[in-house]
Design an enzyme around this catalytic site. Sequence first.
Site, mmCIF file in Angstrom:
data_model
loop_
_atom_site.group_PDB
_atom_site.id
_atom_site.type_symbol
_atom_site.label_atom_id
_atom_site.label_comp_id
_atom_site.label_asym_id
_atom_site.label_seq_id
_atom_site.Cartn_x
_atom_site.Cartn_y
_atom_site.Cartn_z
ATOM 1 N N PRO A 182 0.789 -1.233 0.000
ATOM 2 C CA PRO A 182 0.000 0.000 0.000
ATOM 3 C C PRO A 182 0.825 1.289 0.000
ATOM 4 O O PRO A 182 1.838 1.387 0.684
ATOM 5 C CB PRO A 182 -0.822 -0.100 1.286
ATOM 6 C CG PRO A 182 -0.119 -1.117 2.117
ATOM 7 C CD PRO A 182 0.510 -2.075 1.164
ATOM 8 N N ASN A 183 0.344 2.228 -0.777
ATOM 9 C CA ASN A 183 0.871 3.589 -0.901
ATOM 10 C C ASN A 183 2.164 3.699 -1.717
ATOM 11 O O ASN A 183 2.616 4.798 -1.997
ATOM 12 C CB ASN A 183 1.072 4.242 0.486
ATOM 13 C CG ASN A 183 -0.243 4.390 1.231
ATOM 14 O OD1 ASN A 183 -1.193 4.969 0.702
ATOM 15 N ND2 ASN A 183 -0.315 3.871 2.442
ATOM 16 N N ARG A 203 5.119 12.072 -3.203
ATOM 17 C CA ARG A 203 4.913 12.600 -1.851
ATOM 18 C C ARG A 203 6.113 12.197 -0.996
ATOM 19 O O ARG A 203 6.787 11.221 -1.281
ATOM 20 C CB ARG A 203 3.664 12.007 -1.197
ATOM 21 C CG ARG A 203 2.420 12.050 -2.032
ATOM 22 C CD ARG A 203 1.470 13.127 -1.536
ATOM 23 N NE ARG A 203 0.103 12.905 -1.983
ATOM 24 C CZ ARG A 203 -0.318 13.004 -3.236
ATOM 25 N NH1 ARG A 203 0.550 13.275 -4.193
ATOM 26 N NH2 ARG A 203 -1.579 12.810 -3.545
ATOM 27 N N TYR A 241 11.257 8.901 1.184
ATOM 28 C CA TYR A 241 11.288 7.806 0.216
ATOM 29 C C TYR A 241 11.959 8.170 -1.114
ATOM 30 O O TYR A 241 12.003 7.345 -2.023
ATOM 31 C CB TYR A 241 9.860 7.302 -0.042
ATOM 32 C CG TYR A 241 9.219 6.720 1.195
ATOM 33 C CD1 TYR A 241 9.740 5.568 1.782
ATOM 34 C CD2 TYR A 241 8.124 7.327 1.797
ATOM 35 C CE1 TYR A 241 9.177 5.029 2.926
ATOM 36 C CE2 TYR A 241 7.542 6.793 2.940
ATOM 37 C CZ TYR A 241 8.075 5.648 3.500
ATOM 38 O OH TYR A 241 7.511 5.111 4.635
ATOM 39 N N ASN A 252 7.933 -5.938 -1.111
ATOM 40 C CA ASN A 252 7.908 -4.750 -0.255
ATOM 41 C C ASN A 252 6.459 -4.635 0.220
ATOM 42 O O ASN A 252 5.611 -4.072 -0.479
ATOM 43 C CB ASN A 252 8.344 -3.488 -0.988
ATOM 44 C CG ASN A 252 8.429 -2.297 -0.020
ATOM 45 O OD1 ASN A 252 7.925 -2.352 1.105
ATOM 46 N ND2 ASN A 252 9.071 -1.215 -0.473
ATOM 47 N N ALA A 286 3.386 -0.983 4.788
ATOM 48 C CA ALA A 286 2.917 -1.000 6.179
ATOM 49 C C ALA A 286 2.425 -2.378 6.620
ATOM 50 O O ALA A 286 2.451 -2.693 7.822
ATOM 51 C CB ALA A 286 1.813 0.040 6.372
ATOM 52 N N HIS A 289 4.361 -4.758 9.035
ATOM 53 C CA HIS A 289 4.343 -4.650 10.498
ATOM 54 C C HIS A 289 3.043 -5.171 11.112
ATOM 55 O O HIS A 289 2.908 -5.164 12.333
ATOM 56 C CB HIS A 289 4.557 -3.185 10.889
ATOM 57 C CG HIS A 289 5.624 -2.509 10.076
ATOM 58 N ND1 HIS A 289 6.944 -2.896 10.125
ATOM 59 C CD2 HIS A 289 5.569 -1.500 9.147
ATOM 60 C CE1 HIS A 289 7.650 -2.153 9.287
ATOM 61 N NE2 HIS A 289 6.835 -1.289 8.677
ATOM 62 N N ASP A 302 1.315 -15.870 6.600
ATOM 63 C CA ASP A 302 0.806 -17.223 6.347
ATOM 64 C C ASP A 302 0.880 -17.574 4.862
ATOM 65 O O ASP A 302 1.180 -18.720 4.501
ATOM 66 C CB ASP A 302 -0.639 -17.346 6.835
ATOM 67 C CG ASP A 302 -0.750 -17.362 8.355
ATOM 68 O OD1 ASP A 302 0.285 -17.503 9.027
ATOM 69 O OD2 ASP A 302 -1.879 -17.213 8.866
ATOM 70 N N GLU A 341 12.262 -10.112 1.599
ATOM 71 C CA GLU A 341 11.616 -8.891 2.092
ATOM 72 C C GLU A 341 12.501 -7.697 1.765
ATOM 73 O O GLU A 341 13.703 -7.733 2.039
ATOM 74 C CB GLU A 341 11.438 -8.999 3.614
ATOM 75 C CG GLU A 341 10.902 -7.720 4.243
ATOM 76 C CD GLU A 341 10.827 -7.802 5.765
ATOM 77 O OE1 GLU A 341 11.070 -8.876 6.349
ATOM 78 O OE2 GLU A 341 10.516 -6.748 6.367
ATOM 79 N N HIS A 387 12.802 -3.169 1.630
ATOM 80 C CA HIS A 387 12.294 -1.841 1.970
ATOM 81 C C HIS A 387 13.221 -0.783 1.390
ATOM 82 O O HIS A 387 14.436 -0.985 1.309
ATOM 83 C CB HIS A 387 12.219 -1.652 3.489
ATOM 84 C CG HIS A 387 11.333 -2.662 4.138
ATOM 85 N ND1 HIS A 387 9.967 -2.567 4.100
ATOM 86 C CD2 HIS A 387 11.619 -3.814 4.798
ATOM 87 C CE1 HIS A 387 9.439 -3.610 4.716
ATOM 88 N NE2 HIS A 387 10.424 -4.396 5.140
ATOM 89 N N SER A 418 13.434 2.383 2.834
ATOM 90 C CA SER A 418 14.031 3.008 4.017
ATOM 91 C C SER A 418 14.581 1.911 4.937
ATOM 92 O O SER A 418 14.235 0.733 4.793
ATOM 93 C CB SER A 418 12.979 3.841 4.745
ATOM 94 O OG SER A 418 11.914 3.022 5.198
ATOM 95 N N ARG A 468 13.970 3.730 12.062
ATOM 96 C CA ARG A 468 12.786 4.587 12.094
ATOM 97 C C ARG A 468 11.977 4.360 13.382
ATOM 98 O O ARG A 468 12.525 3.948 14.388
ATOM 99 C CB ARG A 468 11.967 4.350 10.816
ATOM 100 C CG ARG A 468 12.778 4.654 9.530
ATOM 101 C CD ARG A 468 11.946 4.534 8.287
ATOM 102 N NE ARG A 468 10.847 5.501 8.300
ATOM 103 C CZ ARG A 468 9.815 5.457 7.448
ATOM 104 N NH1 ARG A 468 9.763 4.499 6.538
ATOM 105 N NH2 ARG A 468 8.864 6.361 7.509
HETATM 106 O O1 CA2 Z 1 10.740 1.703 3.389
HETATM 107 C C1 CA2 Z 1 9.882 1.011 2.844
HETATM 108 O O2 CA2 Z 1 9.998 0.541 1.714
HETATM 109 C C2 CA2 Z 1 8.561 0.773 3.584
HETATM 110 O O3 CA2 Z 1 8.105 -0.536 3.248
HETATM 111 C C3 CA2 Z 1 7.608 1.829 3.064
HETATM 112 C C4 CA2 Z 1 6.254 1.791 3.762
HETATM 113 C C5 CA2 Z 1 6.423 1.830 5.274
HETATM 114 O O4 CA2 Z 1 5.163 1.675 5.912
HETATM 115 C C6 CA2 Z 1 7.363 0.741 5.770
HETATM 116 O O5 CA2 Z 1 7.508 0.873 7.159
HETATM 117 C C7 CA2 Z 1 8.706 0.852 5.090
HETATM 118 C C8 CA2 Z 1 5.402 2.989 3.334
HETATM 119 C C9 CA2 Z 1 5.166 3.050 1.878
HETATM 120 C C10 CA2 Z 1 4.459 4.323 1.582
HETATM 121 O O6 CA2 Z 1 5.098 4.927 0.490
HETATM 122 C C11 CA2 Z 1 4.884 6.247 0.305
HETATM 123 C C12 CA2 Z 1 5.543 6.821 -0.758
HETATM 124 C C13 CA2 Z 1 5.412 8.143 -0.988
HETATM 125 C C14 CA2 Z 1 4.625 8.916 -0.170
HETATM 126 C C15 CA2 Z 1 3.964 8.340 0.879
HETATM 127 C C16 CA2 Z 1 4.081 6.993 1.129
#
Ligand code: CA2
Length: 159
Positions: free
Chosen positions: A13-14, A21, A26, A77, A80, A83, A90, A101, A103, A105, A110
């Site tokens: 997601p996102n 953004r 990111y 990836n 969220a 977590h 599963d 896995e 990421h 970041s 964090r």
């Molecule tokens: O660092 C990563 O790749 C994460 O998987 C990114 C997730 C975050 O919840 C994980 O803890 C670490 C968030 C992805 C959201 O991506 C966005 C990109 C641009 C603007 C807002 C969110």
Amino acid sequence: MASGMKILFLNGPNLNLLGQREPGVYGSTTLPEVEAKVRARATQLKVGVEFRQSNLEGELVTWIQQARGNFDVIVLNAAAYTHTSIALRDAISSVGIPTIEIHLSNIHAREDFRHRSLIAPVCQGQITGFGPYSYILAVEASVNVNETQDSPRKQGKSS
Ligand code: CA2
């Protein structure tokens, strides 16, 4: 030999907002640009790649289930859901395909709630903190995993 192997990249997601953004967290590279970098490296290594993104937990679960017999390695990836998602954990543990896995970041540098990954114990390993280069490292790790393990897709093939 990597030739013929297939990697399924799944993005949670996102991540469709990447580059649009929060560039401070990111970066400014978009998800299609990340995909292009992955494809370029995959071509060099002669591996096939499928690259998908979904904001829906269940859709990610379905894609993991459907990977059986079609892909040698999954790169995930889970964003969220990393977590929170017992469902993804599963799915990974039941599909029997090595899963890496990743990421962008460094989740360990964090907030505390990002330090715990529910999927890490059922994954081959974790790549975290290298920005878009995490995805390139994952292509290389996938080739290595595929060369050192027997996957269901490879069973019955001569090489
Ligand atoms: O660092 C990563 O790749 C994460 O998987 C990114 C997730 C975050 O919840 C994980 O803890 C670490 C968030 C992805 C959201 O991506 C966005 C990109 C641009 C603007 C807002 C969110």
